[in-house]
Structure formats: C-alpha cells, structure tokens
Write a protein that holds these residues in place. Sequence first.
Motif, PDB file in Angstrom:
ATOM      1  N   PRO A 147       0.805  -1.239   0.000  1.00 43.18           N
ATOM      2  CA  PRO A 147       0.000   0.000   0.000  1.00 43.18           C
ATOM      3  C   PRO A 147       0.828   1.273   0.000  1.00 43.18           C
ATOM      4  CG  PRO A 147      -0.936  -1.610   1.503  1.00 43.18           C
ATOM      5  CD  PRO A 147       0.371  -2.177   1.034  1.00 43.18           C
ATOM      6  N   ILE A 148       1.973   1.291   0.702  1.00 36.24           N
ATOM      7  CA  ILE A 148       2.748   2.523   0.770  1.00 36.24           C
ATOM      8  C   ILE A 148       3.300   2.923  -0.580  1.00 36.24           C
ATOM      9  CG2 ILE A 148       4.920   1.354   1.329  1.00 36.24           C
ATOM     10  CD1 ILE A 148       3.607   4.769   2.648  1.00 36.24           C
ATOM     11  N   LEU A 171       8.178   4.354   5.918  1.00 36.97           N
ATOM     12  CA  LEU A 171       7.390   3.201   5.462  1.00 36.97           C
ATOM     13  C   LEU A 171       7.900   2.661   4.132  1.00 36.97           C
ATOM     14  CD1 LEU A 171       3.899   4.559   6.505  1.00 36.97           C
ATOM     15  CD2 LEU A 171       5.027   2.539   7.428  1.00 36.97           C
ATOM     16  N   LEU A 172       8.326   3.561   3.263  1.00 39.14           N
ATOM     17  CA  LEU A 172       8.903   3.106   2.000  1.00 39.14           C
ATOM     18  C   LEU A 172      10.171   2.289   2.242  1.00 39.14           C
ATOM     19  CD1 LEU A 172       8.359   6.298  -0.167  1.00 39.14           C
ATOM     20  CD2 LEU A 172       7.335   4.042  -0.586  1.00 39.14           C
ATOM     21  N   LEU A 173      11.019   2.788   3.149  1.00 34.34           N
ATOM     22  CA  LEU A 173      12.230   2.034   3.487  1.00 34.34           C
ATOM     23  C   LEU A 173      11.878   0.667   4.060  1.00 34.34           C
ATOM     24  CD1 LEU A 173      14.336   4.840   5.244  1.00 34.34           C
ATOM     25  CD2 LEU A 173      14.781   3.844   2.999  1.00 34.34           C
ATOM     26  N   ALA A 174      10.921   0.659   4.967  1.00 33.54           N
ATOM     27  CA  ALA A 174      10.586  -0.589   5.646  1.00 33.54           C
ATOM     28  C   ALA A 174       9.968  -1.599   4.693  1.00 33.54           C
ATOM     29  CB  ALA A 174       9.640  -0.298   6.808  1.00 33.54           C
ATOM     30  N   CYS A 175       9.012  -1.143   3.876  1.00 37.09           N
ATOM     31  CA  CYS A 175       8.308  -2.091   3.010  1.00 37.09           C
ATOM     32  C   CYS A 175       9.187  -2.610   1.890  1.00 37.09           C
ATOM     33  CB  CYS A 175       7.046  -1.428   2.438  1.00 37.09           C
ATOM     34  SG  CYS A 175       5.763  -1.220   3.699  1.00 37.09           S
ATOM     35  N   PRO A 201       9.482  -8.725   3.949  1.00 34.52           N
ATOM     36  CA  PRO A 201       8.971  -9.733   3.010  1.00 34.52           C
ATOM     37  C   PRO A 201       7.686  -9.240   2.349  1.00 34.52           C
ATOM     38  CG  PRO A 201       9.586 -10.747   5.100  1.00 34.52           C
ATOM     39  CD  PRO A 201       9.661  -9.263   5.310  1.00 34.52           C
ATOM     40  N   ARG A 202       7.382  -9.734   1.160  1.00 32.96           N
ATOM     41  CA  ARG A 202       6.244  -9.228   0.393  1.00 32.96           C
ATOM     42  C   ARG A 202       4.944  -9.304   1.193  1.00 32.96           C
ATOM     43  NH1 ARG A 202       8.732 -11.964  -4.092  1.00 32.96           N
ATOM     44  NH2 ARG A 202       9.508 -10.491  -5.638  1.00 32.96           N
ATOM     45  N   ASP A 203       4.695 -10.463   1.782  1.00 33.46           N
ATOM     46  CA  ASP A 203       3.440 -10.615   2.518  1.00 33.46           C
ATOM     47  C   ASP A 203       3.360  -9.627   3.671  1.00 33.46           C
ATOM     48  OD1 ASP A 203       2.680 -12.597   0.821  1.00 33.46           O
ATOM     49  OD2 ASP A 203       3.275 -14.255   2.146  1.00 33.46           O
ATOM     50  N   ALA A 204       4.472  -9.441   4.367  1.00 34.53           N
ATOM     51  CA  ALA A 204       4.469  -8.503   5.485  1.00 34.53           C
ATOM     52  C   ALA A 204       4.250  -7.077   5.005  1.00 34.53           C
ATOM     53  CB  ALA A 204       5.786  -8.613   6.247  1.00 34.53           C
ATOM     54  N   ALA A 205       4.878  -6.701   3.884  1.00 32.68           N
ATOM     55  CA  ALA A 205       4.719  -5.348   3.358  1.00 32.68           C
ATOM     56  C   ALA A 205       3.297  -5.119   2.850  1.00 32.68           C
ATOM     57  CB  ALA A 205       5.726  -5.105   2.244  1.00 32.68           C
ATOM     58  N   ARG A 206       2.684  -6.114   2.214  1.00 29.98           N
ATOM     59  CA  ARG A 206       1.324  -5.970   1.689  1.00 29.98           C
ATOM     60  C   ARG A 206       0.291  -5.831   2.808  1.00 29.98           C
ATOM     61  NH1 ARG A 206       2.824  -9.988  -2.461  1.00 29.98           N
ATOM     62  NH2 ARG A 206       2.099 -11.594  -0.993  1.00 29.98           N
ATOM     63  N   SER A 207       0.531  -6.506   3.927  1.00 31.93           N
ATOM     64  CA  SER A 207      -0.474  -6.522   4.990  1.00 31.93           C
ATOM     65  C   SER A 207      -0.213  -5.487   6.084  1.00 31.93           C
ATOM     66  CB  SER A 207      -0.532  -7.909   5.615  1.00 31.93           C
ATOM     67  OG  SER A 207       0.720  -8.244   6.188  1.00 31.93           O
ATOM     68  N   LEU A 208       0.895  -4.744   5.991  1.00 30.53           N
ATOM     69  CA  LEU A 208       1.220  -3.772   7.034  1.00 30.53           C
ATOM     70  C   LEU A 208       0.198  -2.628   7.008  1.00 30.53           C
ATOM     71  CD1 LEU A 208       3.384  -2.975   9.202  1.00 30.53           C
ATOM     72  CD2 LEU A 208       4.419  -1.565   7.408  1.00 30.53           C
ATOM     73  N   THR A 209      -0.436  -2.358   8.131  1.00 34.69           N
ATOM     74  CA  THR A 209      -1.373  -1.233   8.244  1.00 34.69           C
ATOM     75  C   THR A 209      -0.649  -0.042   8.852  1.00 34.69           C
ATOM     76  OG1 THR A 209      -2.133  -1.910  10.438  1.00 34.69           O
ATOM     77  CG2 THR A 209      -3.287  -2.843   8.542  1.00 34.69           C
ATOM     78  N   PHE A 210      -1.081   1.158   8.384  1.00 35.78           N
ATOM     79  CA  PHE A 210      -0.340   2.349   8.811  1.00 35.78           C
ATOM     80  C   PHE A 210      -1.187   3.589   8.563  1.00 35.78           C
ATOM     81  CE2 PHE A 210       0.660   1.494   4.403  1.00 35.78           C
ATOM     82  CZ  PHE A 210       0.457   2.728   3.790  1.00 35.78           C
ATOM     83  N   THR A 211      -0.778   4.649   9.161  1.00 31.62           N
ATOM     84  CA  THR A 211      -1.266   5.988   8.840  1.00 31.62           C
ATOM     85  C   THR A 211      -0.094   6.937   9.008  1.00 31.62           C
ATOM     86  OG1 THR A 211      -2.836   7.744   9.339  1.00 31.62           O
ATOM     87  CG2 THR A 211      -2.071   6.404  11.201  1.00 31.62           C
TER      88      THR A 211
END
Length: 821
Positions: free
Chosen positions: A113-114, A194-198, A202-212
């Motif tokens: 998402p990011i 968030l861009l750095l982190a995602c 891993p792909r699944d973790a980056a896709r499911s990470l919720t944030f604001t």
Amino acid sequence: MSLLQMHYTSAPPGPDGSGFRFTAVSPGVPHAVLREAEQLVGYEPPRDAPARPTEAELGLFPEMFGFTRLSDGSGLLSRTVYTGADYSGRWGNFHAHAVLVPAGETLPGDRPPIALWGAAEWTDRTPQGGPPPPLPRLTPRLPRGLGPALAAFAAEAGPRLAAVLADLRRLTEDPQAPQVVLAEEDTRDVAHWLLLACAALPRDAARSLTFTTYTRRPQHARQQVVGVRPEDARSVTGQPHRYAVHDRADTRAAPPATGDPWALTAAAVWAAGAEGLFERARGLPGAEPFGTGPLAALALTRGVPVPAGAVAPAADWAAAHPRALDEAELETFLRAVCDEDRPGALAPDALAALLTAFRDTVPLAVTAPVTARLLAAAVRDPAAVPPALPPGALPEPYRDRLASGLGEPVRAGLATPATPHRRTAGLLRTARALRVEHDDLLPGLAERLCRQVLDPAGTDPDAVREVLAGSEPLRLRFLDLLETRAAGHPTAVAGALRTVRPPLDAPGDRPHLRLCAAAAPPPAGPANRTPVLHELLRRAGLDGGPVTPLTLGTAMDLVWPDRPPTAAEASALLRRGAAVHQAAGTWDRLVSAAVDAPADDTDAPLLARQLLAEGPEALGRAALGDLKLLSLVQALQHPDGDPTVPHGNLVHRVQALSHDARPAVRKRAEHALALLLLRPTRPAGEVRALAESNDPGLIDAYDKAARSPVLTDFLTAPHRLADCYLQWTSHQGVGPVWELTRLALLDEVLRPVVRRLPEERLRAAADALARTAPARRASFEEWCRPPGGVKQIFRRLTARKPDRAPEPRWGDVRPPRDEKR
C-alpha cells in the motif's frame, strides 16, 4: 481488479444531509464499510496550524495517507488532505479519497500500500457527474529522485532504521507486539520510513502492514504503524509495552539499539543505496522471511558493511547454495568473509567448513581467498596444522602476497624443535607451495626426526610418516642418517622401524637399513638361529652374492641381539670365511662362542679346533690358550679319532695350557682328562703322571669323576673293578694330594661296591687282576675280605644268588656332577 472509490468531505445540503459526509461513492460499497471508514478518514489539523492558511500554507499541512484492515477483512487505502474553507467559507474542511481493497485481494501490480503514496489517481475534491466508477488501477508516482533521497535518509537515520525494522518484524510475527509510533515534523518523512521498511520487509508482510502517516491521537489509532508530530507523541511515550516510539527530534533519548541481524543488514543495505538487493534476495534459493543469510551474502558481494552478526548466516547460506552466486560475486563474497579487519570475519573453523562446501563445486581460483586465509591463520597459530593445498588453489597474486607475509613464520616453525610433527608436515607443504626457501633447515630437521624415531616414546608414527612423505629432500637426508645409525646400532633401528614404519623408498643403496627393515624379532628359546640369518639376508636382498663385512656384522647383531651365538651356530657362521668375520668385527663373537660355551656344549671343542685351523695370527693371545685347551678337550673326548692322544704327555699338556686359560675352560679340560684316565684304554703312564703332578685341580677332577654314579655302576664289572683297584693302589707315596685321593677312593668308592658284589664277581675281578698284575691278586683278595672272619664269609657264600647284571659300557659314562665330598 477494480477498486471501489469513496470521497468524504464537508458538503452543502443534499439528499444525504449536510456537513461532513460521503459525497461520492462507487456503487456496491456496503453501508457497514462506509460507517467504519467514516471513523478512519477524519482529519484533525495540527495544534499550531494557522486558523486561516494561505494557499502556500495549505501545502504544509500534514497529509494523512493510510491503510487499515476493516472488520470484514477488506482493506481501506485512503488519502486525506486539509483543504481550508468548505462550501460555506468556513475553515476546517478536509477531503478524504479512499478505495476499498476486497478481502484476500492485493493491490494492482501486487504492490504494498505505501507504494501508492503520491499516486496520480488521488484527488482532493469530489468528482462531478454522479457516483464515481471503480478505479481500474492506481499508478505509483513517487517524487523524482526519491531513491537517492531515501538512501540518504537511511544513512542519516543510522541505527534508528535498524531499530524500526526490528520493531516492524516483531509486529509482523506477533500481532500483540507494541504499535510502532513514528514522530516526524513532516509526515512525508513518515512515508519515507514506510517506503524504506516495506522495501526490506517480506512481500506478505509489506502488503499486509497497516499504517497511517498522520494522526493527532495516536492512542486511538488502529494501525500497526502510526505517524504523528513530535508534540503528539508525548501521549504514548513511556509505555513500551504498548508503543514503540521513534522520535528523531528527541535529543534526550539515546539511539535505540537492536541485536536483530536481519534488521541491521537491511539498514546497512539501504544506507549503501543498494535497495535493489532486497528484491533479488527474495528470489534466491533458500530465502525465507526475515532470513539474514541471502541478503547479507548479496550485500557482501557489493561491499556493503554488514553487521558482525550477519556474516555467519551469510556464510551458512552460501555453503548450502554454492551455485546461487556467480563466480565473480562468490570470490568477492569470500574475500569479504575472510577480511580480518571486518567485524564478524569468520573464524578458521567456519572458513574450513565453507571451503569444504565449495569443494568440487566451484573452481579453486574462486575459493582462493578462503584458502589463503586458512593458510595464514594456520601458519600463525602454533597449535594449528597448515592445510594441504591442491594444485591451483592459490593463484599467483595470492601466493606472492602470502609468501612475503608468511615466509618467516614458516621458517621459524620448521627450525623450532618443539614443533609437533603434523604441524611440521603442514609447514613443509606450505613452504613448497609458497616457494619459501628452506633447504638450509632440512639437515637439522632430519636429525631431529632421526632421534625421535629411534626413541619413539610419545612419537606419533602417522605424523612422522606424514612429515617424511611431504618432502623428498628431507626423506633422503633422514634415510642417510638412519643408515648410519643402522650400521652402529641395528637393533635400535630395527625396533624403531617396526614401531614407526617410516617410508623407505628413496634413491640410493642402504643395505644396513634394508637389513633393519627386514629383521623380525629373534625367536625365543634355544632354537638354532642360523636359518634366521639366511632368511634375513634373503629378505634384505643380500643373499645373491658375497656379504660384505659390515652388513654381516649388522645382520648378526639383528639375529643375536639378546645372546651370543652358540658354538654350533658359530661353527656354521665360520663357513663364510674367517677373513669376512675379522673384517666385520664379528670374529671375537665366534671365539667367545667357543670359550664361553657352557660345560655341556659338546660343539665348543670342535669350534675351537676350527678356529685354530684358521691360523693363530687371527686369534688374540688371551684366547689362544683357551682355544688350544678346548681343542685338546676335543682330543680327550674322542681319543680314538685323534692321533695325538696315544703319544701321551696329556697331563703335562693340560697343565701347560691351563696356565693361560680361563677357569671354566680349565675345569672342562680337567674333567675331560679325568674321564679319559678312568677308561680302561687310557694312554699308558698318564695316571702315574697325574699322581706325580700333585696338581690339586687335576686330581680333584679325577676324584669327582670317579665318584660319579655312572662310574660307580661300571665298577660292578669285574675287569673295571680290577682296573680301578690296580690304579688306586699303585703310585703310593708319589705325592700327598694323590695319596689322600687314592685312599679315599679305595675306602669310599671301591669298598662299598665290593661289599655289595657276589663272590663270583669278586673271583672274576681277581682273575682279571691276575692277568694284568699277577702279584697283586693276593693283596686284592685280602683287601676284599670283609671283617668278621669265617662266619662272615660263610654268610656271604650262603646268601641268595643275585641276578647277573649286564656289564655297562664305557660309552654310557656321563660327565660327573660337580659335587663336594
């Protein structure tokens, strides 16, 4: 895939009411989603925001971009911006644009998402023309130059980035982990985090990470990652069990530390601007979520300074997948893990395991960094053994560099006497591989090895063989030294060869060493060892021609190490020729075999005669008398076959030779003479000569022989009885020693025999005496008459007639025992 749209803002009155409401919604959005989304897209300006911002100031308001998982499992991706005045001119308006991601679906392009922050499709006003259609796509449109800017941001963040990544990992692996709160003045920096982190997650973790990226009230936020301004972070600070707060503006807080090697490695990759490695690492074999090994291995191929804790996982992964990197990358990787100046450089044991994993898989030149590092470590460690290097393991640049750095340690190790054998073998291999000059050290090393082999206590035979097998020049020197030792101390060398078994294959003729190598332990017991000597010469390859004196001496030392040869063995050895034994230094052993032989060795006199036949000049003066006397013993024991015996003067000859003879030989000759003089067929006049000699030794030997049980048995024969009576009653008064001896023999030896004999035997003895000395018969009969007169004679005549025993033969006489009277 289509994304249903939702727009939320302050709007004029309409069918749905006035104020903040959804002003445009794609058909199909459930009302429950709208109610839940309404709670998520609301915007509260910062506390210090101007009440009536200008157009320029509006651009400085935080942008609230977020992704939230809804109750039904779907995802809400939204962007909310402050717009200033609403339709009525009142300040405090905002516009939210959101899309609905169905449960179980991903965003177009399988992006996190990011990645859609700044997408071209986001709008800050409600579209005209009725309900908006679903969006077919969202197009990422990050600011130009954001890649280098993110790398610079990561480098500036330093250890804080690794701490954020470690907290995000915990959130991914444990839903109950603390929320991550990112405090930044500019919410765009939260997006950067968030861009750095995602990119790293891993792909699944980056896709499911919720944030604001922004909220005024983080304690009410539902997302995993919450962006706030620093002043709003205070409401959640000090609650580490619920919130992991990261505030770069807080100078009072120490930079957070983490021991997560994956997080540290990912931070190092970003700081080096090598973010492309994240995507490649995910595609490598054996890659696992949050796996450190593949990412760290790729980072090392690019020269990224990975943390110390990531080197070992990288090596483990590379060993398990030796073909995952190309040869150039692998060589760079291996140089990196071998760099002693790099934190986490692998220890020699780990490098050895790594080298084993690449064996037969990649070219030796590729693994040369590991080989060089292992070799250098082993040479510098006094307790280590330098490894064997296959051909081509060290290309020229490595070999030259190692030779200049390791030459002195290699030479020092070879020159040190305390260096263990296995290390010495390794140092020799290293010296040869690196072309380190060491020929001047080989003589001392060969001498030490030779001493240690000859004293093998505590010596490892396998290690000694390894040392010798590794250097032919050393082996040649060692064998030459051992050949010299074998000529002087063959039994010690033979025993050492049986224990250590060093390699003996080398150019040159070493007969003494061959004899020692072929020698077996001598047989136990009195067995004849002459065949053992012949077999030893055959096994050593020395039986095809004449044996040299030196090798004969060595062979005899090996066959007779525990005792001298017997007389019979010496007699057989003499067949090789006296000159050979004299040159070999074994001549004295043959002489000793004769003169030192025990009294019951019947071969010693014959050996003495054989030695005398070789010439008196070959014999020492000390042994000459012994051998002559022993040769006379041979004649005395076999008078019928020796023409010198009948000529007489035997007593005088024994006396003359005994002056220079050792006691054992003299006693042997005296005993042989005594036995001869007790024979009926003795040379004439010898008993008279014995009596006249008054020699205590000769007469005592005669007395002992006469008292032996065998001779006593012979006295039952009439002619023997008569002979002894005649000899022991003759030569009266010739000498005091003889006088005492003959009287004692008459009374203590002859008279008991007479008393036991029947009358007919006594008459036969008298008849025999009458034939040789008629005048002595009467005295014999008188001497035989027992005390007690006629009554005793009558009793003897009327006694039972005894069985007639066969007369014993003189050849049955055994040497008398050496008994005291």
